[in-house]
Write a protein that holds these residues in place. Structure first.
Motif, PDB file in Angstrom:
ATOM      1  N   GLN A   1       0.866  -1.191   0.000  1.00  0.00           N
ATOM      2  CA  GLN A   1       0.000   0.000   0.000  1.00  0.00           C
ATOM      3  C   GLN A   1       0.895   1.230   0.000  1.00  0.00           C
ATOM      4  O   GLN A   1       1.064   1.906   1.009  1.00  0.00           O
ATOM      5  N   ALA A   2       1.458   1.562  -1.181  1.00  0.00           N
ATOM      6  CA  ALA A   2       2.430   2.654  -1.256  1.00  0.00           C
ATOM      7  C   ALA A   2       1.766   3.995  -1.524  1.00  0.00           C
ATOM      8  O   ALA A   2       2.413   5.029  -1.509  1.00  0.00           O
ATOM      9  N   LEU A   3       0.442   4.029  -1.854  1.00  0.00           N
ATOM     10  CA  LEU A   3      -0.225   5.277  -2.223  1.00  0.00           C
ATOM     11  C   LEU A   3      -0.492   6.162  -1.015  1.00  0.00           C
ATOM     12  O   LEU A   3      -0.676   7.361  -1.172  1.00  0.00           O
ATOM     13  N   ASP A   4      -0.586   5.519   0.213  1.00  0.00           N
ATOM     14  CA  ASP A   4      -0.943   6.310   1.394  1.00  0.00           C
ATOM     15  C   ASP A   4       0.247   6.323   2.352  1.00  0.00           C
ATOM     16  O   ASP A   4       0.570   5.305   2.978  1.00  0.00           O
ATOM     17  N   PRO A   5       0.944   7.432   2.519  1.00  0.00           N
ATOM     18  CA  PRO A   5       2.137   7.488   3.401  1.00  0.00           C
ATOM     19  C   PRO A   5       1.808   7.314   4.867  1.00  0.00           C
ATOM     20  O   PRO A   5       2.657   7.038   5.700  1.00  0.00           O
ATOM     21  N   ASP A   6       0.489   7.473   5.209  1.00  0.00           N
ATOM     22  CA  ASP A   6       0.109   7.315   6.615  1.00  0.00           C
ATOM     23  C   ASP A   6      -0.035   5.856   7.020  1.00  0.00           C
ATOM     24  O   ASP A   6      -0.236   5.550   8.210  1.00  0.00           O
ATOM     25  N   LEU A   7      -0.049   4.932   6.069  1.00  0.00           N
ATOM     26  CA  LEU A   7      -0.201   3.504   6.383  1.00  0.00           C
ATOM     27  C   LEU A   7       1.015   2.721   5.874  1.00  0.00           C
ATOM     28  O   LEU A   7       0.949   2.003   4.887  1.00  0.00           O
ATOM     29  N   PRO A   8       2.114   2.833   6.591  1.00  0.00           N
ATOM     30  CA  PRO A   8       3.306   2.063   6.169  1.00  0.00           C
ATOM     31  C   PRO A   8       3.104   0.574   6.468  1.00  0.00           C
ATOM     32  O   PRO A   8       2.365   0.206   7.376  1.00  0.00           O
ATOM     33  N   ARG A   9       3.713  -0.284   5.694  1.00  0.00           N
ATOM     34  CA  ARG A   9       3.700  -1.726   5.871  1.00  0.00           C
ATOM     35  C   ARG A   9       2.288  -2.269   5.771  1.00  0.00           C
ATOM     36  O   ARG A   9       1.923  -3.234   6.427  1.00  0.00           O
ATOM     37  N   HIS A  10       1.396  -1.675   4.934  1.00  0.00           N
ATOM     38  CA  HIS A  10       0.073  -2.206   4.638  1.00  0.00           C
ATOM     39  C   HIS A  10       0.061  -2.715   3.202  1.00  0.00           C
ATOM     40  O   HIS A  10       0.889  -2.319   2.377  1.00  0.00           O
ATOM     41  N   PHE A  11      -0.893  -3.592   2.972  1.00  0.00           N
ATOM     42  CA  PHE A  11      -0.973  -4.192   1.638  1.00  0.00           C
ATOM     43  C   PHE A  11      -2.394  -4.059   1.083  1.00  0.00           C
ATOM     44  O   PHE A  11      -3.377  -4.183   1.823  1.00  0.00           O
ATOM     45  N   SER A  12      -2.462  -3.825  -0.226  1.00  0.00           N
ATOM     46  CA  SER A  12      -3.746  -3.833  -0.937  1.00  0.00           C
ATOM     47  C   SER A  12      -3.960  -5.208  -1.515  1.00  0.00           C
ATOM     48  O   SER A  12      -3.054  -5.775  -2.159  1.00  0.00           O
ATOM     49  N   VAL A  13      -5.164  -5.728  -1.309  1.00  0.00           N
ATOM     50  CA  VAL A  13      -5.509  -7.036  -1.837  1.00  0.00           C
ATOM     51  C   VAL A  13      -6.640  -6.835  -2.884  1.00  0.00           C
ATOM     52  O   VAL A  13      -7.724  -6.351  -2.542  1.00  0.00           O
ATOM     53  N   ILE A  14      -6.360  -7.168  -4.106  1.00  0.00           N
ATOM     54  CA  ILE A  14      -7.336  -7.035  -5.198  1.00  0.00           C
ATOM     55  C   ILE A  14      -7.843  -8.419  -5.544  1.00  0.00           C
ATOM     56  O   ILE A  14      -7.045  -9.332  -5.815  1.00  0.00           O
ATOM     57  N   VAL A  15      -9.183  -8.560  -5.514  1.00  0.00           N
ATOM     58  CA  VAL A  15      -9.801  -9.865  -5.739  1.00  0.00           C
ATOM     59  C   VAL A  15     -10.588  -9.804  -7.057  1.00  0.00           C
ATOM     60  O   VAL A  15     -11.502  -8.969  -7.210  1.00  0.00           O
ATOM     61  N   ILE A  16     -10.225 -10.704  -7.958  1.00  0.00           N
ATOM     62  CA  ILE A  16     -10.922 -10.772  -9.256  1.00  0.00           C
ATOM     63  C   ILE A  16     -11.703 -12.064  -9.296  1.00  0.00           C
ATOM     64  O   ILE A  16     -11.122 -13.152  -9.195  1.00  0.00           O
ATOM     65  N   PRO A  17     -13.029 -12.042  -9.364  1.00  0.00           N
ATOM     66  CA  PRO A  17     -13.832 -13.275  -9.330  1.00  0.00           C
ATOM     67  C   PRO A  17     -13.516 -14.174 -10.518  1.00  0.00           C
ATOM     68  O   PRO A  17     -13.324 -13.689 -11.641  1.00  0.00           O
ATOM     69  N   GLY A  18     -13.512 -15.431 -10.300  1.00  0.00           N
ATOM     70  CA  GLY A  18     -13.404 -16.442 -11.350  1.00  0.00           C
ATOM     71  C   GLY A  18     -12.078 -16.387 -12.062  1.00  0.00           C
ATOM     72  O   GLY A  18     -11.785 -15.469 -12.828  1.00  0.00           O
ATOM     73  N   ALA A  19     -11.284 -17.349 -11.878  1.00  0.00           N
ATOM     74  CA  ALA A  19      -9.969 -17.357 -12.503  1.00  0.00           C
ATOM     75  C   ALA A  19     -10.072 -17.462 -14.014  1.00  0.00           C
ATOM     76  O   ALA A  19      -9.213 -16.992 -14.748  1.00  0.00           O
ATOM     77  N   ASP A  20     -11.188 -18.100 -14.521  1.00  0.00           N
ATOM     78  CA  ASP A  20     -11.344 -18.272 -15.962  1.00  0.00           C
ATOM     79  C   ASP A  20     -12.207 -17.189 -16.579  1.00  0.00           C
ATOM     80  O   ASP A  20     -12.564 -17.230 -17.753  1.00  0.00           O
TER      81      ASP A  20
END
Length: 796
Positions: free
Chosen positions: A89-108
């Motif tokens: 999560q590099a876009l917000d300097p106030d939240l160091p060491r955070h991660f964004s998790v993007i979930v895309i339904p259905g692998a196919d």
């Protein structure tokens, strides 16, 4: 930190894998509310394979990117195949060491929109857009743009950032442009139309749409401009055409096709002026309400059929104005097609041709009717007669043509005036019309000539009875002003198809019968007959052979001597024309001169006579008879020839003849036909030096006042006054003529002297000269020369 709701399922976890935030897309995807999921470990939401779980942990430790397939544990206990992307999560300097998790339904399944956008070549796409693209900051400068904007502004890319965007427009539009940009910043979006003005004058109309956005933390406006130049030109053309329709002098209607009906949608002011109806009064109605009932039924049916076929049509028909007045309308209707080729409307153009149609009718009437009497003229007569003959032949019926000539009409004009003459013509025409049936024709074909066409008659007797009744009716006295005039009618009748099967033959037959009626004393009716036909045939043959007579040298002159009663000396001669006809032998002038007058051959014949007389005078002068006078008769046609005096001068000069030795004889009736013109011509001739003589004096209508105006040298007493010398009545007339001539200082010659008693009477009353069989008949030229040379004289 809050994440704005995006259609992509995204949540944030800390370094220990605990969920700290959750967007709406995650709620829809997994079924959990944000409050239910916040604080839950990532392992309870996503199930990974062992290898992927180890890789995930390593990514967390190294604060690196991670991507793999997994299953999301949904609120209903189900497992949803997904693709998971984990990024620091590099876009917000106030939240160091955070991660964004993007979930895309259905692998196919296809990648979600934002993932696809991330992979697109955005710069290439923006440049390839079919519109201009721009990003503007709050100061009004361009931050980003595409190649289409550079082309529209005719500017290189390095010049664009330094110019505020409002200066890309006309000065009077700039306040509006600034306001639209402010509206987008304040309200999120705006749109407007304006023209971009290029550096070199190029102008392009655009539809601009822009929306508020940001680049990182920088507020800005992003938008597009669609080139609407073609649409603007089209709109301008439509406005021009709309204005043209509005200002058109022709009425214009637009109707909308609704099934089988056509209802009015638009009417221009010219329609309102033409018909009296306003647009409000006709809108939504079918134009047929203006039709003139009972008129132009076939034309209305033709228009109806054309509209049903969705085709154009043109017609001239009658409509009714709001005030009930009927008017003629030249109508053109054309269909209007939509993009699918379907007819949606009809445009009708109406032109008021009432005046033109009435004028056309007046012209047609004038072209087919006599302006004085209103009767049919020769053109319409020919049409009606041809139709009557055709009907007679088809039906086996009898018809008649009556050719009518007013007797002595010239005398009526001369005595009562032309206005009175016109009144007589109008009244006679009206009487003829009243005595005829509606289906018959009464025509005026000449000054005083009328023609009747009578169809469907039982027989010749019935035609004769009808024509005689018409004659008696038309001959009743006519009151012209204060004068009562009694006209007389000479009528010739031919029957069709008995006397001819075409208009020309029937008319000629009736004309011949009319002349026969005049020859029998006028004011009577005569039918065409076989004998009359034979006479006409002989007349035509005579006319044809007369035309060849001069060329064939068949004409000759005889010279009847004139004797001075005091000296008994031959002092002159009258040239008398004779025709040596190859079939009929020697013919006197009384047989062929009328034919020559009628055909116009009298003019070349008269010129030949003058030539021969001048040649004879020259021969006599060579023999010593220099004062001998030869007289020739002039016709009315010769007198009316424009250059007659000039040609006579040339003839006298060519033969070297003294003009005083040529005497021109004109009849009293010729002079009185048109006395003013005759006086002018005789004055011209007298100026040449020739002598003028009045022939047949006493048989016309001349007065002393007229006689004094003519430059005359001689008057000739007609032979009719010498027929019974010794009779008191004729003696008185003869003595009066001699006395009148001498009182006017004119010589008096008596013609047709055949007896000694006539000679003695003329001597006793001081007549100057005589001619006639008592002294000598007409002689050939050599006989006349011998008489002059021998000085032959009248015995005492």
């Amino acid at each position: 930190m809050n994440i704005s709701p995006l259609p992509l399922a995204v949540f944030v976890v800390d370094a220990d894998g605990i969920v700290t935030s959750w967007n709406k897309a995650c709620e829809k995807l997994a079924g959990y509310a944000a409050a239910e999921i916040r604080g839950r470990p990532l392992a309870r939401l996503l199930e990974f394979d062992e290898a992927d779980a180890a890789a995930r942990d390593a990514a967390f430790t190294a604060h690196a990117d991670f991507d793999c397939a997994a299953h999301m544990v949904c609120a209903n206990g189900g497992l949803l195949p997904v693709r998971v992307t984990i990024a620091p999560q590099a876009l917000d300097p106030d939240l160091p060491r955070h991660f964004s998790v993007i979930v895309i339904p259905g692998a196919d399944m296809p990648a979600p929109r934002h993932a696809l956008i991330r992979d697109l070549p955005v710069a290439d796409i923006i440049d390839a857009l079919p519109c201009v693209f721009y990003v503007i900051d709050q100061s009004g400068h361009l931050l980003l743009w595409n190649r289409q904007l550079e082309e529209a502004l005719e500017m290189p890319s390095e010049d664009l950032p330094s110019t505020k965007v409002q200066y890309f427009f006309d000065e009077d539009e700039r306040p509006v442009i600034i306001q639209k940009i402010m509206d987008a910043f304040e309200h999120g979006a705006s749109s407007h139309e304006a023209e971009l003005v290029g550096r070199h004058g190029k102008r392009t109309a655009f539809l601009f749409r822009c929306a508020h956005t940001s680049l990182g933390s920088l507020p800005c406006i992003a938008g597009t401009g669609l080139d609407i130049s073609e649409r603007k030109r089209s709109e301008h053309g439509m406005r021009v055409r709309e204005r043209a329709m509005y200002a058109s002098v022709n009425a214009i209607l637009i109707t909308c096709c609704e099934g089988v009906d056509n209802l009015i949608e638009y009417a221009n002011p010219a329609f309102e002026q033409m018909t009296g109806y306003t647009l409000a009064e006709v809108k939504g109605r079918n134009p047929r309400f203006m039709r003139a009932e009972g008129c132009d039924v076939d034309e209305y049916r033709r228009i109806h059929d054309a509209l049903a076929r969705r085709t154009g049509v043109r017609s001239v028909l009658r409509n009714v104005r709001k005030n009930g007045e009927v008017f003629w309308n030249d109508l053109r209707i054309d269909p209007v097609f939509n993009a699918a080729g379907e007819v949606t409307h009809f445009v009708a153009v109406l032109h008021d041709v009432t005046e033109a149609r009435l004028y056309e009718r007046r012209l047609h009437h004038l072209a087919h009717h006599d302006p004085l009497t209103g009767l049919a003229n020769r053109t319409l007569l020919q049409e009606r007669l041809a139709g009557a003959i055709e009907s007679s032949l088809a039906g086996g019926t009898l018809g008649a043509v009556a050719f009518i000539d007013l007797d002595n009409f010239k005398y009526i004009n001369d005595s009562f005036g032309h206005d009175a003459g016109d009144a007589v013509l109008r009244e006679v025409g009206a009487r003829l019309l009243r005595n005829m049936r509606e289906q018959d024709t009464v025509a005026r074909v000449g000054g005083d000539e009328f023609v009747l066409v009578i169809g469907d008659q039982p027989g010749a007797a019935e035609v004769a009875e009808l024509v005689e009744r018409i004659r008696r009716s038309a001959c009743a006295p006519v009151l012209a002003g204060s004068q009562e005039i009694v006209p007389g009618l000479s009528i010739g009748v031919s029957l069709f198809p008995l006397d001819g099967a075409d208009a020309d033959r029937v008319m000629r037959a009736a004309d011949a019968a009319m002349y026969h009626a005049k020859a029998l004393g006028k004011n009577n009716c005569q039918f065409y007959s076989t004998e009359l036909n034979q006479a006409m045939h002989q007349h035509l043959l005579l006319e044809a052979s007369l035309g060849r007579a001069l060329g064939n040298r068949e004409m000759q002159l005889g010279y009847q001597p004139k004797v001075d009663l005091r000296s008994g000396k031959v002092v002159g001669a009258e040239a008398l024309l004779r025709w040596h006809h190859p079939e009929h032998g020697l013919m006197g002038p009384d047989r062929f001169i009328p034919v020559a007058e009628e055909s116009g051959l009298i003019v070349p014949l008269g010129e030949w006579v003058i030539e021969e007389a001048c040649r004879a005078l020259r021969s006599l002068a060579a023999l010593g008879a220099r004062e001998f006078v030869i007289s020739v008769n002039l016709s009315a046609r010769q007198l009316r020839q424009r250059h007659f005096a000039q040609r006579l001068t040339e003839t006298l000069a060519r033969h070297e003849v003294d003009p005083r030795t040529l005497e021109l004889e004109v009849t009293e009736s010729q002079l009185m036909d048109q006395p003013l013109e005759a006086a002018a011509v005789l004055t011209q001739l007298k100026a040449l030096g020739v002598r003028i003589s009045i022939d047949d004096f006493g048989t016309g209508y001349s007065s002393l006042s007229h006689l004094q105006k003519f430059p005359v040298d001689v008057i000739k007493i007609d032979r009719s006054f010498l027929g019974g010398a010794g009779a008191d009545s004729q003696d008185v007339i003869t003595r009066a003529i001699i006395a009148l001539g001498h009182s006017l200082k004119l010589k008096v010659i008596a013609e047709g002297v055949e007896t000694r008693e006539q000679l003695a009477f003329l001597r006793d009353h001081d007549c100057d000269q005589i001619q006639g069989y008592y002294f000598s008949p007409a002689l050939a030229e050599d006989g006349l020369q011998r008489m002059v040379c021998d000085d032959t004289r009248l015995p005492d």
